[in-house]
Design a protein around this motif. Structure first.
Motif, mmCIF file in Angstrom:
data_model
loop_
_atom_site.group_PDB
_atom_site.id
_atom_site.type_symbol
_atom_site.label_atom_id
_atom_site.label_comp_id
_atom_site.label_asym_id
_atom_site.label_seq_id
_atom_site.Cartn_x
_atom_site.Cartn_y
_atom_site.Cartn_z
ATOM 1 N N ARG A 195 0.835 -1.212 0.000
ATOM 2 C CA ARG A 195 0.000 0.000 0.000
ATOM 3 C C ARG A 195 0.862 1.251 0.000
ATOM 4 O O ARG A 195 0.593 2.222 0.678
ATOM 5 C CB ARG A 195 -0.975 0.017 1.188
ATOM 6 N N ARG A 196 1.940 1.201 -0.794
ATOM 7 C CA ARG A 196 2.882 2.322 -0.895
ATOM 8 C C ARG A 196 3.231 2.557 -2.356
ATOM 9 O O ARG A 196 3.158 1.649 -3.181
ATOM 10 C CB ARG A 196 4.160 2.028 -0.114
ATOM 11 N N SER A 197 3.656 3.780 -2.663
ATOM 12 C CA SER A 197 4.120 4.105 -4.013
ATOM 13 C C SER A 197 5.250 3.185 -4.420
ATOM 14 O O SER A 197 6.069 2.785 -3.577
ATOM 15 C CB SER A 197 4.620 5.551 -4.072
ATOM 16 N N ALA A 198 5.282 2.854 -5.711
ATOM 17 C CA ALA A 198 6.312 1.967 -6.244
ATOM 18 C C ALA A 198 6.592 2.354 -7.696
ATOM 19 O O ALA A 198 5.691 2.814 -8.400
ATOM 20 C CB ALA A 198 5.847 0.520 -6.170
ATOM 21 N N PRO A 199 7.821 2.167 -8.161
ATOM 22 C CA PRO A 199 8.133 2.474 -9.554
ATOM 23 C C PRO A 199 7.294 1.637 -10.523
ATOM 24 O O PRO A 199 6.990 0.472 -10.251
ATOM 25 C CB PRO A 199 9.619 2.114 -9.683
ATOM 26 N N MET A 200 6.944 2.258 -11.641
ATOM 27 C CA MET A 200 6.236 1.553 -12.706
ATOM 28 C C MET A 200 7.233 0.637 -13.415
ATOM 29 O O MET A 200 8.416 0.957 -13.495
ATOM 30 C CB MET A 200 5.705 2.546 -13.739
#
Length: 166
Positions: free
Chosen positions: A129-134
């Motif tokens: 539930r955290r930002s992650a690289p595409m």
């Protein structure tokens, strides 16, 4: 430039979604309730993302998706029951984690720009539930679309407080 671009500019963008407004979208004022603008813009984003590789299969397989971080919605003209609307989307930027979109809803029936919505969203790991690289192929597809839209002869009428690096 005004925050309301002429329709000839909007029509240069990819069509992301089209719908005819049903009776249950009405509010007490006799026009489309504000929640349905967000709904229609969301469906347009879903279709745009699917075209870039971020579809339901990707979400289920990779356990990654997107979350909206910020939105700015402007209303210009009424939309009523039975009218057809089209949503056009411009990619303003992408940094490999966040993307910045500007969408325009055209009332095809009255040939008026009905509204615009500016959005910044993040690619997220759904387990953490955290930002992650595409993945590189999705980031590249976003970058390619942003570069194409950057070549248009008009600047996107952004609100000025949102962006992928803010």
């Amino acid at each position: 430039m005004s925050r309301r671009p002429p329709l000839e500019n909007v029509y240069q963008l990819p069509l992301s979604y089209r719908a005819t407004i049903p009776e249950d979208y009405l509010d007490e004022m006799g026009h489309m309730n504000v929640m349905w603008y967000t709904h229609l813009y969301g469906l347009a984003i879903r279709d745009l993302l699917a075209g870039l590789g971020l579809d339901r299969a990707y979400i289920e397989r990779e356990q990654h998706g997107t979350f909206a971080l910020e939105k700015h919605l402007r209303y210009f003209a009424e939309v009523r029951v039975g009218q057809q609307v089209s949503v056009y989307t411009r990619v303003v930027g992408c940094n490999g984690v966040r993307y910045h979109l500007l969408q325009f809803m055209v009332n095809d029936t009255t040939e008026q720009l009905a509204s615009s919505m500016e959005t910044v969203s993040a690619h997220v790991n759904l387990t953490e539930r955290r930002s992650a690289p595409m993945p590189p192929e999705i980031a590249s597809a976003f970058a390619e679309m942003a570069a194409q839209h950057d070549q248009l002869s008009w600047q996107p009428p952004v609100c000025g407080v949102m962006g992928v690096d803010k």
